[in-house]
Write an enzyme that holds these catalytic residues in place. Structure first.
Site, PDB file in Angstrom:
ATOM      1  N   SER A  50     -45.676  50.980  27.262  1.00 37.04           N
ATOM      2  CA  SER A  50     -44.518  51.267  28.352  1.00 37.04           C
ATOM      3  C   SER A  50     -44.509  49.938  28.288  1.00 37.04           C
ATOM      4  O   SER A  50     -42.785  49.574  28.540  1.00 37.04           O
ATOM      5  CB  SER A  50     -44.643  51.163  29.935  1.00 37.04           C
ATOM      6  OG  SER A  50     -45.793  50.568  29.968  1.00 37.04           O
ATOM      7  N   SER A  51     -45.176  48.587  28.205  1.00 36.47           N
ATOM      8  CA  SER A  51     -44.711  47.254  28.376  1.00 36.47           C
ATOM      9  C   SER A  51     -43.688  47.010  27.162  1.00 36.47           C
ATOM     10  O   SER A  51     -42.978  45.679  27.111  1.00 36.47           O
ATOM     11  CB  SER A  51     -45.478  46.033  28.659  1.00 36.47           C
ATOM     12  OG  SER A  51     -46.917  45.529  28.055  1.00 36.47           O
TER      13      SER A  51
ATOM     14  N   ALA B 210     -42.521  48.941  25.018  1.00 42.44           N
ATOM     15  CA  ALA B 210     -41.732  49.744  24.306  1.00 42.44           C
ATOM     16  C   ALA B 210     -40.183  48.834  25.131  1.00 42.44           C
ATOM     17  O   ALA B 210     -38.880  48.322  24.815  1.00 42.44           O
ATOM     18  CB  ALA B 210     -41.222  51.311  24.952  1.00 42.44           C
TER      19      ALA B 210
ATOM     20  N   ASP C   4     -49.367  48.152  18.845  1.00 46.47           N
ATOM     21  CA  ASP C   4     -48.247  48.294  20.593  1.00 46.47           C
ATOM     22  C   ASP C   4     -46.542  48.106  19.691  1.00 46.47           C
ATOM     23  O   ASP C   4     -45.602  48.890  20.067  1.00 46.47           O
ATOM     24  CB  ASP C   4     -47.847  48.244  21.749  1.00 46.47           C
ATOM     25  CG  ASP C   4     -49.746  48.934  22.210  1.00 46.47           C
ATOM     26  OD1 ASP C   4     -49.737  49.382  21.753  1.00 46.47           O
ATOM     27  OD2 ASP C   4     -49.747  48.741  23.605  1.00 46.47           O
TER      28      ASP C   4
HETATM   29  C1  MEV Z   1     -53.243  48.659  23.374  1.00 42.89           C
HETATM   30  O1  MEV Z   1     -52.190  50.014  23.423  1.00 42.89           O
HETATM   31  C2  MEV Z   1     -54.298  48.760  22.398  1.00 42.89           C
HETATM   32  C3  MEV Z   1     -55.722  48.022  22.051  1.00 42.89           C
HETATM   33  O2  MEV Z   1     -56.028  47.742  20.837  1.00 42.89           O
HETATM   34  C4  MEV Z   1     -55.347  46.171  22.651  1.00 42.89           C
HETATM   35  C5  MEV Z   1     -53.865  46.050  21.495  1.00 42.89           C
HETATM   36  O3  MEV Z   1     -54.492  46.455  20.043  1.00 42.89           O
HETATM   37  O4  MEV Z   1     -53.905  44.700  21.885  1.00 42.89           O
HETATM   38  C6  MEV Z   1     -56.365  48.234  23.527  1.00 42.89           C
END
Ligand code: MEV
Length: 329
Positions: free
Chosen positions: A114-115, A117, A158
């Site tokens: 969500s953050s 996006a 992400d």
């Molecule tokens: C978060 O969606 C994924 C993690 O691997 C953190 C990151 O990659 O920055 C937990």
């Protein structure tokens, strides 16, 4: 005149957490849109409204809160101010008044991006409104830089996933490959409803890496092998091999302390109901899990996750990343 950007959400299929220390992760975009609309405003205030949360806040150009409406309006909406402020500074446009509206179907803090996006859609809409539309690479760079300011040591997976879209393999700040799959894996997403901070769980794994480098190294190389085998299975088949690889990946995530009893309850329910495999997705500690299913097991697994207390979310694959358009009105 206004600019509207729509970003998909993401799920990580393999390699979360280990991607932070240089492993590959495999992730894909799903059809849970976050829409950010940016319009110019007279004066120098930045007004932000979240339609889903029914929150509003106004910030001065220096970041002082001028007005807030709704519970925790300032703390919830400040990250969006930070994105706008960062972008305006980059474009030498500080002091410009803006009205930003965010509408999102992505549950916050549940591992579905969500953050990322919101940040990616805000950067895209704002730069488009100001006549500086950015390439995808530039949008990713901006959103990744911002995330580094917030979380200390994110991998950028992400931000890359929702910027570029599709089914990707990501490593060390770059999309290694985009998989041109005709049939993406059939997934069910189960939400534990337990919100948690990704930064906290990334910190937990970092501490293990620093205090037990040999142990961590062994686990991480096993995780890389799983991602490599999953990549191959996604490209060349057979898709059934993905399930056992997910289970193996979950075991490694448990061993580095980022799973949780709530997640494991949903994962066990999915497996007992015939899922090919299941694991947590994203930061862990709560948030969401995913289960790989076949056509015949889809309904049963979905029901089992709900009966175990999870909320089933739509998980339809989309091939596009953030999309932006300028509207004259
Ligand atoms: C978060 O969606 C994924 C993690 O691997 C953190 C990151 O990659 O920055 C937990």
């Amino acid at each position: 005149m206004k600019a509207i950007a729509v970003s998909p959400a993401k799920v990580i299929l393999f390699g979360e957490h280990f991607v932070v220390s240089g492993n590959s992760a495999i992730s894909m975009t799903i059809d849970l849109p976050t829409t950010v609309t940016v319009e110019p405003l007279k004066g120098d205030e930045i007004q932000i409204r979240s339609e889903d949360l029914d929150l509003e806040a106004a910030f001065s150009p220096t970041g002082q809160i001028l007005q807030g409406a709704g519970p925790n309006a300032e703390s919830t909406l400040r990250p969006i101010f930070e994105v706008a402020d960062f972008t305006l500074k980059k474009l030498n446009q500080l002091g410009l008044g803006l009205k930003i509206a965010v509408k999102s179907r992505v549950p916050i803090g549940m591992g579905l991006g969500s953050s990322a996006a919101t940040a990616v859609a805000t950067v895209s809409a704002l730069t488009t409104l100001l006549g500086w539309p950015l390439s995808r690479e530039e949008v990713f760079d901006a959103a990744y830089s911002l995330e580094k300011m917030v979380h200390g040591h994110p991998s950028g997976v992400d931000q890359a996933t929702v910027t570029y879209g599709g089914l990707i393999s990501y490593r060390s700040g770059k999309v290694e490959a985009t998989l041109q799959v005709t049939k993406p894996p059939l997934l069910i997403i189960g939400n534990t409803g337990k919100r948690r901070s990704t930064g906290e769980f990334v910190g937990r794994v970092t501490r293990l890496r620093e205090t037990e480098p040999k142990v961590y190294g062994r686990i991480a190389s096993e995780a890389q092998e799983i991602s490599d085998r999953a990549f191959d299975a996604l490209r060349n088949g057979p898709p059934e091999t993905l399930g056992p690889l997910m289970n193996e990946n979950q075991r490694l995530l448990e061993s580095v302390g980022v799973s949780s009893p709530d997640l494991e309850k949903l994962i066990a329910a999915a497996r007992s109901a015939g899922a090919l495999g299941a694991k947590l997705t994203g930061g862990g500690g709560g948030g969401c899990m995913i289960a790989a299913v076949g056509k015949t097991t889809h309904a049963g697994v979905s029901r089992a996750i709900q009966e175990a207390g999870g909320q089933v979310l739509p998980s339809e694959f989309v091939t596009h990343g953030v999309q932006t358009a300028l509207h004259e009105d």
